[in-house]
Write an enzyme that holds these catalytic residues in place. Structure first.
Site, PDB file in Angstrom:
ATOM      1  N   SER A 208     -17.539  12.564  29.060  1.00  0.00           N
ATOM      2  CA  SER A 208     -18.216  12.643  30.351  1.00  0.00           C
ATOM      3  C   SER A 208     -18.997  13.953  30.510  1.00  0.00           C
ATOM      4  O   SER A 208     -18.720  14.954  29.824  1.00  0.00           O
ATOM      5  CB  SER A 208     -17.171  12.543  31.463  1.00  0.00           C
ATOM      6  OG  SER A 208     -16.284  13.632  31.366  1.00  0.00           O
ATOM      7  N   GLU A 229     -22.559  14.414  23.583  1.00  0.00           N
ATOM      8  CA  GLU A 229     -23.082  13.072  23.893  1.00  0.00           C
ATOM      9  C   GLU A 229     -22.370  12.624  25.160  1.00  0.00           C
ATOM     10  O   GLU A 229     -21.172  12.328  25.126  1.00  0.00           O
ATOM     11  CB  GLU A 229     -22.823  12.115  22.731  1.00  0.00           C
ATOM     12  CG  GLU A 229     -23.572  12.558  21.490  1.00  0.00           C
ATOM     13  CD  GLU A 229     -23.769  11.463  20.445  1.00  0.00           C
ATOM     14  OE1 GLU A 229     -24.759  11.560  19.711  1.00  0.00           O
ATOM     15  OE2 GLU A 229     -22.955  10.540  20.369  1.00  0.00           O
ATOM     16  N   CYS A 263     -21.746   3.987  27.404  1.00  0.00           N
ATOM     17  CA  CYS A 263     -22.558   5.109  27.889  1.00  0.00           C
ATOM     18  C   CYS A 263     -23.951   4.617  28.248  1.00  0.00           C
ATOM     19  O   CYS A 263     -24.558   5.102  29.193  1.00  0.00           O
ATOM     20  CB  CYS A 263     -22.622   6.210  26.857  1.00  0.00           C
ATOM     21  SG  CYS A 263     -23.121   5.618  25.242  1.00  0.00           S
TER      22      CYS A 263
HETATM   23  P1  NAD Z   1     -13.730  12.386  29.025  1.00  0.00           P
HETATM   24  O1  NAD Z   1     -14.750  13.459  29.237  1.00  0.00           O
HETATM   25  O2  NAD Z   1     -12.724  12.159  30.083  1.00  0.00           O
HETATM   26  O3  NAD Z   1     -12.893  12.678  27.688  1.00  0.00           O
HETATM   27  C1  NAD Z   1     -13.513  12.778  26.413  1.00  0.00           C
HETATM   28  C2  NAD Z   1     -12.618  13.581  25.485  1.00  0.00           C
HETATM   29  O4  NAD Z   1     -12.554  14.944  25.930  1.00  0.00           O
HETATM   30  C3  NAD Z   1     -11.177  13.080  25.401  1.00  0.00           C
HETATM   31  O5  NAD Z   1     -10.769  13.129  24.058  1.00  0.00           O
HETATM   32  C4  NAD Z   1     -10.425  14.098  26.256  1.00  0.00           C
HETATM   33  O6  NAD Z   1      -9.067  14.245  25.921  1.00  0.00           O
HETATM   34  C5  NAD Z   1     -11.202  15.377  25.955  1.00  0.00           C
HETATM   35  N1  NAD Z   1     -11.112  16.447  26.960  1.00  0.00           N
HETATM   36  C6  NAD Z   1     -10.901  16.317  28.299  1.00  0.00           C
HETATM   37  N2  NAD Z   1     -10.936  17.549  28.881  1.00  0.00           N
HETATM   38  C7  NAD Z   1     -11.187  18.455  27.901  1.00  0.00           C
HETATM   39  C8  NAD Z   1     -11.363  19.882  27.874  1.00  0.00           C
HETATM   40  N3  NAD Z   1     -11.295  20.624  28.982  1.00  0.00           N
HETATM   41  N4  NAD Z   1     -11.622  20.468  26.700  1.00  0.00           N
HETATM   42  C9  NAD Z   1     -11.721  19.737  25.560  1.00  0.00           C
HETATM   43  N5  NAD Z   1     -11.560  18.400  25.513  1.00  0.00           N
HETATM   44  C10 NAD Z   1     -11.293  17.760  26.676  1.00  0.00           C
HETATM   45  O7  NAD Z   1     -14.551  11.066  28.711  1.00  0.00           O
HETATM   46  P2  NAD Z   1     -13.991   9.600  28.421  1.00  0.00           P
HETATM   47  O8  NAD Z   1     -13.424   9.024  29.664  1.00  0.00           O
HETATM   48  O9  NAD Z   1     -13.141   9.603  27.198  1.00  0.00           O
HETATM   49  O10 NAD Z   1     -15.321   8.832  28.012  1.00  0.00           O
HETATM   50  C11 NAD Z   1     -16.173   8.247  28.952  1.00  0.00           C
HETATM   51  C12 NAD Z   1     -17.444   9.063  29.088  1.00  0.00           C
HETATM   52  O11 NAD Z   1     -18.033   9.243  27.812  1.00  0.00           O
HETATM   53  C13 NAD Z   1     -18.490   8.375  29.935  1.00  0.00           C
HETATM   54  O12 NAD Z   1     -19.115   9.315  30.770  1.00  0.00           O
HETATM   55  C14 NAD Z   1     -19.478   7.846  28.882  1.00  0.00           C
HETATM   56  O13 NAD Z   1     -20.768   7.617  29.385  1.00  0.00           O
HETATM   57  C15 NAD Z   1     -19.421   8.921  27.859  1.00  0.00           C
HETATM   58  N6  NAD Z   1     -19.877   8.447  26.544  1.00  0.00           N
HETATM   59  C16 NAD Z   1     -21.049   8.886  26.045  1.00  0.00           C
HETATM   60  C17 NAD Z   1     -21.515   8.417  24.814  1.00  0.00           C
HETATM   61  C18 NAD Z   1     -22.839   8.864  24.243  1.00  0.00           C
HETATM   62  O14 NAD Z   1     -23.092   8.564  23.090  1.00  0.00           O
HETATM   63  N7  NAD Z   1     -23.705   9.534  24.986  1.00  0.00           N
HETATM   64  C19 NAD Z   1     -20.745   7.509  24.092  1.00  0.00           C
HETATM   65  C20 NAD Z   1     -19.532   7.085  24.620  1.00  0.00           C
HETATM   66  C21 NAD Z   1     -19.099   7.573  25.847  1.00  0.00           C
END
Ligand code: NAD
Length: 459
Positions: A208, A229, A263
């Site tokens: 995110s 991403e 995404c």
């Molecule tokens: P998220 O940001 O909640 O978590 C992603 C990852 O980050 C997880 O592994 C989580 O444990 C880790 N994380 C969380 N806090 C952290 C911190 N402070 N430091 C380091 N790591 C941390 O996202 P999500 O719910 O897993 O995924 C959904 C999001 O991802 C949506 O916004 C979606 O649009 C995006 N996404 C983007 C793409 C792209 O290619 N642009 C692809 C897939 C998903």
């Protein structure tokens, strides 16, 4: 030791519990990865490719069980889990084919006694912090080119896709990848944060915008590559000259595939006012035909909400806000039956840009449809966002579509298609949708650092 409980979102049942990493285990894994990386970097590319090819063969052998695991862990319909693995193989094959020409030495100048060469060297040990919605696809964008380019990978799957992450590690081990070169990091955000503090040479994050921003801030003083991403609020404009039924079917799929948890899912639809009512009616007809239910049923199109209660609450808040501001609920709008977390596919019409539905990423089975007066209003509304991942225009008129798409600030531009990623093209987001890119030849180079070699013979 902290434990991570893995729950099937479609049943609410606990699948297993896993031990989480901590600062000590991470320091140990990072040091071991650094030792392993030196040997991997010195291994010829053809030998690295042979290991990855064995990984591919094992994946094919185990495809049914890997698809089932993914489906149970994230609530994805089994047919879409198979589709994801098929997509993984397509991306994998492209990256394998392009590695040799893209990573090869480039002789850029030569004269008597002098050669100037650009040589692509690995970054070293990289942290790959990943998302749960397409763990195989977004993983492929990062760890396949990273390994091809000679890096070690500390792979942190999402806490919601950890079993799939562990399955990847097992496949690499069985394929003969040197120990400690592709290592799992298990846990939630706190573990991801601790990973960033290790001795690493690059961070490749998918997730995110809120987390991406935190990671960028945490890494600001380290001066190592950080790629992000992130999310999107991807718009589509439907012109008055389209085939309404075909376009409605395409956009319903673009918005609802994978339960809208993509995404690049369609998150906003703008329709020329002259066909608005007919389009909404056609869209609702398609959406009401989607089969929702047991993700393991091959006929299911809409599975469970992976983030469960939290995501359901966000969707309900967006719907409440939209209805309070005058939107019309065409279908859905509530949690669906089930022991787990299901949300009825939802279409809202008569929406406007003051509504949260049209501004915040929904990441669920919900879509708002807004009428626009003309192309100029469509462009203005499509650009009225903090995100910039993709945008699409539907019309038979290519010139009109290109004029419109040129005015939009997004990493990908779609004419008569949506929710689509090609391994041959760069995948990137602008504004709050990201930093840097993966896929394509350019994406392969993101995992290497070009070094300038000035080679002058003596005398
Ligand atoms: P998220 O940001 O909640 O978590 C992603 C990852 O980050 C997880 O592994 C989580 O444990 C880790 N994380 C969380 N806090 C952290 C911190 N402070 N430091 C380091 N790591 C941390 O996202 P999500 O719910 O897993 O995924 C959904 C999001 O991802 C949506 O916004 C979606 O649009 C995006 N996404 C983007 C793409 C792209 O290619 N642009 C692809 C897939 C998903």
């Amino acid at each position: 030791m902290t434990q991570l409980t893995i729950v099937n979102p479609a049943t609410g049942q606990t699948l297993t519990t896993l031990d989480c990493d901590n600062a000590d285990s991470l320091a140990f894994k990072a040091a071991a990865a650094r030792r392993a990386q030196a040997g991997w970097a010195a291994t010829p590319l053809s030998e690295r490719q042979a290991v990855l090819q064995r990984f591919r063969a094992l994946l094919l052998e185990r495809k049914p069980e890997l698809a089932r695991l993914l489906s149970q862990e994230v609530g994805k319909p089994i047919a879409q889990a198979h589709q994801e693995l098929k997509g993984f193989l397509g991306r994998f094959d492209f990256l394998m084919q392009r590695a040799e020409p893209v990573l090869a030495d480039q002789l850029v100048y030569e004269e008597a006694g002098l050669q100037e060469i650009i040589r692509q060297e690995p970054l070293g040990v990289i942290a790959n912090i990943s998302a749960w919605n397409y763990p195989w696809l977004v993983g492929c964008n990062v760890f396949v080119p990273a390994l091809l380019a000679g890096n070690a990978v500390l792979y942190k799957p999402s806490e919601l896709a950890s079993l799939t992450g562990l399955a990847m590690v097992e496949l690499f081990q069985l394929a003969g990848l040197p120990a400690d070169l592709f290592v799992s990091v298990i846990g939630a955000g706190d573990v991801g944060q601790a990973l960033l503090e290790q001795d690493i040479d690059g961070v490749f994050f998918t997730g995110s915008w809120a987390t991406g921003q935190r990671i960028a801030a945490a890494m600001a003083e380290r001066l190592i590559p950080v790629q992000l991403e992130l999310g999107g609020k991807d718009p589509v404009y439907v012109c008055e000259d389209v085939d309404i039924a075909a376009t409605a079917a395409a956009l319903a799929d673009g918005a609802f595939y994978n339960n809208g948890q993509s995404c690049c899912a369609v998150e906003r639809i703008y329709v020329h006012h002259s066909i608005y009512d007919a389009f909404v009616q056609a869209l609702v007809g398609v959406v009401q035909g989607f089969k929702q239910g047991d993700p393991l049923d091959p006929e299911t199109y809409l599975g469970a909400l992976t983030r469960g209660e939290a995501q359901s609450a966000l969707l309900q808040a967006q719907i409440k806000d939209a209805l309070a501001q005058g939107a019309r609920l065409e279908c859905g709008g509530h949690q669906a039956d089930g022991p787990g977390h299901f949300f009825a596919p939802t279409v809202l019409s008569q929406v406007k840009h003051s509504m949260r539905l049209m501004r915040e990423e929904s990441f669920g089975p919900i879509i708002g449809v807004q009428a626009v007066a003309d192309d100029a209003e469509a462009v203005q509304l499509m650009n009225d966002t903090e995100y910039g991942l993709t945008a699409a225009v539907y019309t038979p008129d290519q010139q009109r579509a290109e004029v419109l798409l040129r005015q939009l600030n997004t990493g990908s531009a779609y004419w008569n298609c949506c929710d689509r990623i090609s391994p041959r093209l760069p995948w990137s987001g602008r504004q709050h949708s990201g930093l840097g890119l993966t896929l394509s030849d350019v994406g392969l180079l993101a995992f290497a650092q070009p070094r300038a070699w000035h080679l002058k013979s003596a005398g």
